[in-house]
Design a protein around this motif. Structure first.
Motif: not given
Length: 140
Positions: A24, A27-28, A31-32, A89, A93, A97
């Motif tokens: 996670g 993944f953050t 995405v950022q 964001n 996400i 998901v």
């Protein structure tokens, strides 16, 4: 107490949770980067060069050149642009998901599906059909 702790750590759920947290976090970061390095420039292109991250309102009534300048001055600010980026964001996400869960469900369904479909066993007439035939025979 040490044995209880060892049992707790040795359980699969704890390890699964740890792996999930690590993935996670990675993944953050992805995405950022996607939002900051790819989507923001595209949005800025369509909005005439507007950068959401620079949108803020200083509540003390003064004018500041940037959000960083306002926060360094200690002014209370509404960082509207940061909020908009957080919402973008979230939607990215959530969509990713959703796609992952959809893919996992499809794989599970394919794995649970039997290889061969059992042939239908022919059944005899129903009880209602037999009663109708008896009635018709009695009428004759």
């Amino acid at each position: 107490m040490i044995n209880e702790f060892k049992d707790f750590i040795a359980k699969g759920n704890v390890m699964d949770m740890a792996v999930g947290i690590i993935i996670g976090a990675a993944f953050t970061a992805i995405v950022q980067s996607l939002v900051g390095d790819i989507l923001n420039p595209i949005i800025a292109l369509f909005t005439g060069g507007i950068d959401f991250t620079g949108w803020f309102y200083a509540l003390d009534g003064n004018e500041y050149a940037s959000l960083d300048a306002a926060t360094e001055a200690g002014a209370p600010v509404f960082a509207v642009g940061k909020f908009i980026m957080a919402v973008i964001n979230f939607f990215i996400i959530a969509f990713v998901v959703f796609m992952l869960v959809k893919m996992v469900n499809r794989v599970k369904a394919a794995a649970e599906k039997p290889d061969e479909v059992a042939p239908e066993v022919p059944t005899g007439p129903s009880q209602l059909d037999i009663l109708i035939e008896i009635r018709d025979a009695l009428k004759k």
